[in-house]
Design a protein around this motif. Sequence first.
Motif, short mmCIF file in Angstrom:
data_model
loop_
_atom_site.label_atom_id
_atom_site.label_comp_id
_atom_site.label_asym_id
_atom_site.label_seq_id
_atom_site.Cartn_x
_atom_site.Cartn_y
_atom_site.Cartn_z
N HIS A 15 0.86 -1.19 0.00
CA HIS A 15 0.00 0.00 0.00
C HIS A 15 0.90 1.24 0.00
N SER A 46 0.68 3.52 2.24
CA SER A 46 0.74 4.05 3.61
C SER A 46 2.16 4.25 4.16
N GLN A 96 3.31 7.71 4.49
CA GLN A 96 2.91 8.54 5.64
C GLN A 96 4.10 8.72 6.57
N ARG A 113 0.26 -6.65 -4.71
CA ARG A 113 -0.25 -7.74 -3.89
C ARG A 113 -0.46 -8.96 -4.79
N GLN A 145 -2.52 3.25 -5.93
CA GLN A 145 -3.28 3.89 -4.87
C GLN A 145 -2.88 5.35 -4.79
N GLU A 180 -2.52 7.86 -1.55
CA GLU A 180 -2.59 8.01 -0.10
C GLU A 180 -2.82 9.49 0.20
N PHE A 205 -8.42 -0.59 10.70
CA PHE A 205 -7.05 -0.67 10.17
C PHE A 205 -6.12 -0.49 11.36
N PHE A 215 -3.47 1.08 11.53
CA PHE A 215 -2.79 2.37 11.54
C PHE A 215 -3.73 3.57 11.68
N THR A 216 -5.03 3.31 11.85
CA THR A 216 -5.96 4.41 12.11
C THR A 216 -6.90 4.03 13.25
N GLY A 240 -10.19 3.26 2.15
CA GLY A 240 -10.06 3.08 3.58
C GLY A 240 -9.49 4.34 4.18
N SER A 241 -9.90 4.64 5.43
CA SER A 241 -9.45 5.91 6.01
C SER A 241 -9.59 5.88 7.53
N GLY A 242 -9.22 6.97 8.16
CA GLY A 242 -9.40 7.09 9.60
C GLY A 242 -8.49 8.16 10.17
N ALA A 264 -5.91 10.10 7.59
CA ALA A 264 -5.22 9.49 6.45
C ALA A 264 -6.27 8.71 5.66
N PHE A 265 -6.01 8.57 4.36
CA PHE A 265 -6.87 7.69 3.57
C PHE A 265 -6.03 7.05 2.47
N GLY A 266 -6.54 5.92 1.97
CA GLY A 266 -5.87 5.26 0.85
C GLY A 266 -6.94 4.82 -0.14
N1 PHE Z 1 -3.56 1.27 3.40
C1 PHE Z 1 -4.94 0.86 3.40
C2 PHE Z 1 -5.13 -0.18 2.29
O1 PHE Z 1 -4.31 -0.32 1.43
C3 PHE Z 1 -5.84 2.03 3.12
C4 PHE Z 1 -5.80 3.05 4.20
C5 PHE Z 1 -4.93 4.11 4.11
C6 PHE Z 1 -6.65 2.97 5.29
C7 PHE Z 1 -4.90 5.07 5.10
C8 PHE Z 1 -6.62 3.92 6.28
C9 PHE Z 1 -5.75 4.97 6.18
O2 PHE Z 1 -6.12 -0.88 2.29
#
Ligand code: PHE
Length: 341
Positions: free
Chosen positions: A170, A172, A175, A196, A209, A211, A249, A251-252, A282-284, A305-307
């Motif tokens: 990802h 992330s 970050q 993946r 992605q 981010e 997640f 990380f959030t 995905g986010s948080g 953060a979001f991805g």
């Molecule tokens: N890294 C997560 C993914 O690949 C997405 C994500 C990013 C979720 C940042 C929350 C915050 O699925």
Amino acid sequence: LKAKYLGLISGAESESALEELRVQAVGKKGEISLKMRELGKMTPEERQVMGPKLNALKDEINSALAAKKAGLADAALDERLKAEWLDVTLPTRTQRQGSIHPVSQVWEECTAIFADMGFAVAEGPQIETDWYNFDALNIPGHHPARAEMDTFYMHRAEGDDRPPHVLRTHTSPVQIRSLEATGAPTRIICPGRVYRADYDQTHTPMFHQVEGLAIDRDISMANLKWVLEEFFSAYFGTKVKTRFRASHFPFTEPSAEVDIQCSWENGTVKVGEGDGWLEVLGSGMVHPKVLQAGGIDPNEWQGFAFGMGIDRIAMLKYGIPDLRAFFDSDLRWLRHYGFSA
Ligand code: PHE
């Protein structure tokens, strides 16, 4: 003599034939030159008559040669023009023009829209240490998320003591890298390739992605929701509602998966209308441990953060049902969707 040479000159068919005639008549040992040399043996009276006559003859022949030479050159030019004639009204051969790949177009578009909201672009390596890809993001070694991610691990020879590397699963890890590089406050996006081990209609082993990361003293989920709705409305060119679903997640905290409003009609998805929902990211709120790993104090800073899947939102915008086609390099496909001439 005069009649002989004027006749020969007018009949000459090439410049080289003409040159031969010139040598023959007025060249050093030409017929007329020899005659002129004989003037020396003549009496003064004879010379007075013959001298001017021969000179006049020589001039006449020289100018006849010059005129014929020009005539031949004109004829040659005419000939060439006739041979090189081309029909400018003939239809041309079709010229195909290259174009920017749809994923690159969407990548650029995302960058531009987020730039308008004050997000700078950050980057990180595609071959990443497992610390940046996992540990720093609060995914320790035993965490099930590691197994779920279908990670590509880089092979290490025995005795290689470098830290283990993976193809980043990802964006992330950027970050952490960007927090390390610039600290807080910060507002960045990171578009990039991720990997993946997964392959079906909606998954390819390499995909893209973007981010997002915004850190300041009082950033909240409300800011996240505004940024995302603003983004989707700009991207799809119509007001798009979002739905936040509680998720998890490492990380959030809290975490949310975000759906966008859409309608499904016999196989085609339309974003921004209807009462269906489609998951796009995905986010948080960034986990305190992640802020710490990035070297900033979680008691002072917070943020979201979001991805988001770039390919996924490209498929939605252009109505493309199979993700794999993006990476087949089939020109017919690119043309069909209007991506190439
Ligand atoms: N890294 C997560 C993914 O690949 C997405 C994500 C990013 C979720 C940042 C929350 C915050 O699925």
